[in-house]
Write a protein that holds these residues in place. Sequence first.
Motif, short mmCIF file in Angstrom:
data_model
loop_
_atom_site.label_atom_id
_atom_site.label_comp_id
_atom_site.label_asym_id
_atom_site.label_seq_id
_atom_site.Cartn_x
_atom_site.Cartn_y
_atom_site.Cartn_z
N PHE A 198 0.60 -1.45 -0.17
CA PHE A 198 -0.18 -0.28 -0.36
C PHE A 198 0.86 1.58 -0.16
CE2 PHE A 198 -2.54 -3.32 1.88
CZ PHE A 198 -3.71 -3.51 1.38
N LEU A 199 0.60 2.20 -0.77
CA LEU A 199 0.16 3.55 -0.58
C LEU A 199 0.29 4.69 0.45
CD1 LEU A 199 1.19 4.05 -4.21
CD2 LEU A 199 3.48 3.75 -2.82
N GLU A 200 0.73 5.69 0.41
CA GLU A 200 -0.03 6.67 1.29
C GLU A 200 -1.75 6.56 1.03
OE1 GLU A 200 0.75 10.52 2.03
OE2 GLU A 200 2.26 10.65 -0.22
N THR A 201 -2.55 7.31 1.70
CA THR A 201 -4.30 7.43 1.76
C THR A 201 -4.24 9.35 1.05
OG1 THR A 201 -4.76 6.24 3.07
CG2 THR A 201 -6.48 7.52 2.50
N LEU A 202 -4.55 9.33 -0.24
CA LEU A 202 -4.70 10.37 -1.09
C LEU A 202 -6.27 10.62 -0.97
CD1 LEU A 202 -1.61 10.48 -3.50
CD2 LEU A 202 -2.19 11.52 -1.14
N THR A 203 -6.46 12.07 -1.31
CA THR A 203 -8.57 12.03 -1.11
C THR A 203 -8.39 12.20 -2.48
OG1 THR A 203 -8.46 13.14 0.15
CG2 THR A 203 -9.52 14.36 -1.41
N ASP A 204 -9.66 11.58 -3.68
CA ASP A 204 -9.96 12.05 -4.60
C ASP A 204 -11.50 12.99 -4.96
OD1 ASP A 204 -11.29 10.14 -3.60
OD2 ASP A 204 -11.76 8.26 -5.60
N VAL A 205 -10.49 13.53 -5.94
CA VAL A 205 -11.86 14.89 -5.58
C VAL A 205 -12.99 14.74 -7.13
CG1 VAL A 205 -12.42 17.28 -6.47
CG2 VAL A 205 -9.86 16.40 -5.32
N ASP A 206 -13.96 14.29 -6.12
CA ASP A 206 -15.12 13.53 -6.25
C ASP A 206 -16.47 13.90 -6.13
OD1 ASP A 206 -14.79 11.37 -7.91
OD2 ASP A 206 -14.72 9.76 -5.90
N ASP A 207 -16.70 14.81 -4.95
CA ASP A 207 -17.71 16.13 -4.66
C ASP A 207 -17.26 17.11 -4.04
OD1 ASP A 207 -17.02 15.13 -1.99
OD2 ASP A 207 -18.03 14.15 -1.60
N GLY A 208 -18.54 17.60 -3.99
CA GLY A 208 -18.04 19.67 -3.41
C GLY A 208 -17.44 19.52 -1.77
N ARG A 209 -17.41 18.27 -1.02
CA ARG A 209 -16.92 18.45 -0.43
C ARG A 209 -15.05 18.15 -0.68
NH1 ARG A 209 -17.95 14.26 4.67
NH2 ARG A 209 -16.40 13.07 3.35
N SER A 210 -14.58 17.51 -1.35
CA SER A 210 -13.63 17.34 -1.20
C SER A 210 -12.57 18.23 -2.31
CB SER A 210 -13.36 15.47 -1.70
OG SER A 210 -13.78 15.53 -3.15
N PHE A 211 -13.87 18.65 -2.94
CA PHE A 211 -13.34 19.93 -3.81
C PHE A 211 -13.37 20.80 -3.21
CE2 PHE A 211 -14.17 23.04 -6.21
CZ PHE A 211 -13.42 23.08 -7.63
N ARG A 212 -13.93 21.17 -2.22
CA ARG A 212 -13.14 22.32 -1.20
C ARG A 212 -12.36 22.23 0.06
NH1 ARG A 212 -19.08 22.53 -1.55
NH2 ARG A 212 -19.34 21.25 -0.14
N ARG A 213 -11.91 20.87 0.08
CA ARG A 213 -11.12 20.87 1.02
C ARG A 213 -9.47 20.53 -0.18
NH1 ARG A 213 -12.60 15.67 3.41
NH2 ARG A 213 -11.72 14.38 1.89
N TRP A 214 -9.18 20.19 -1.36
CA TRP A 214 -8.35 20.17 -1.91
C TRP A 214 -8.10 21.65 -2.58
CZ3 TRP A 214 -9.06 22.00 -7.28
CH2 TRP A 214 -8.12 22.14 -7.04
N ARG A 215 -9.02 22.48 -2.56
CA ARG A 215 -8.89 23.95 -3.00
C ARG A 215 -7.78 24.99 -1.46
NH1 ARG A 215 -12.73 27.39 -6.94
NH2 ARG A 215 -11.00 28.48 -6.55
N GLU A 216 -8.84 24.68 -0.22
CA GLU A 216 -8.45 25.05 0.99
C GLU A 216 -6.99 24.43 1.13
OE1 GLU A 216 -10.92 23.45 3.44
OE2 GLU A 216 -12.67 25.06 3.20
N ASN A 217 -6.08 23.04 0.93
CA ASN A 217 -4.65 23.03 1.15
C ASN A 217 -4.06 23.16 0.34
OD1 ASN A 217 -5.75 22.18 3.63
ND2 ASN A 217 -6.47 20.25 2.46
N ARG A 218 -4.54 23.95 -0.97
CA ARG A 218 -3.26 24.38 -2.22
C ARG A 218 -2.77 24.73 -2.14
NH1 ARG A 218 -7.27 25.92 -7.38
NH2 ARG A 218 -4.80 25.95 -8.58
#
Length: 196
Positions: free
Chosen positions: A176-196
């Motif tokens: 296994f590699l590390e766990t990452l987030t796939d951007v599939d919904d609004g919540r994951s999209f907003r979290r990705w934008r906040e962490n950029r």
Amino acid sequence: MKPHLVIFAKEPRMGRVKTRLARDIGKVPAWRFYRAMLADLPKRLRGKGPWRTVISHSPDRMKPSLLRACADGYVAQGGGDLGQRMLRPACYLPTGPFVVIGTDIPDIQPHHIRQAFKLLGSHDAVFGPAEDGGFWLVGLKRHPILSNPYRRPVRWSHPETLADCLANLKGKKVAFLETLTDVDDGRSFRRWRENR
């Protein structure tokens, strides 16, 4: 036995890509996100390691130039469920290990791909788990009949997707590699934008 990185991609048509994300943030922003990932990911990963980068596209009949994504080769995904399409590279690529990723994991970096191929040297399969219970990467050695994570039904886009694949690999060596987030919904999209 050159390793292959296979990037799954759809024709970037508004309303046909990132439909779950589009329900939360709108068709245009979801389409823009997909286009940005499709342009960036192959450029970020191609030529950054000893692998050959291939884009596996859908629909099959589309011209690869419509993707506007640079790769070492382009192949059609073909029919069947997601598991059948992800296993198909074993049939048409030259001998060697292969890793499959999608275009909705903004945090993928070349070191992830290098690590996946390194782990395949001593394992039958490698997964990059996603936070939603799925996976952002799957890698296999070139014996898909012996190590087929999709031979029995898998619940795709489900919290148990990865668990279903692992059940199909019982008795095999899996890394296994590390766990990452796939951007599939609004919540994951907003979290990705906040962490950029």
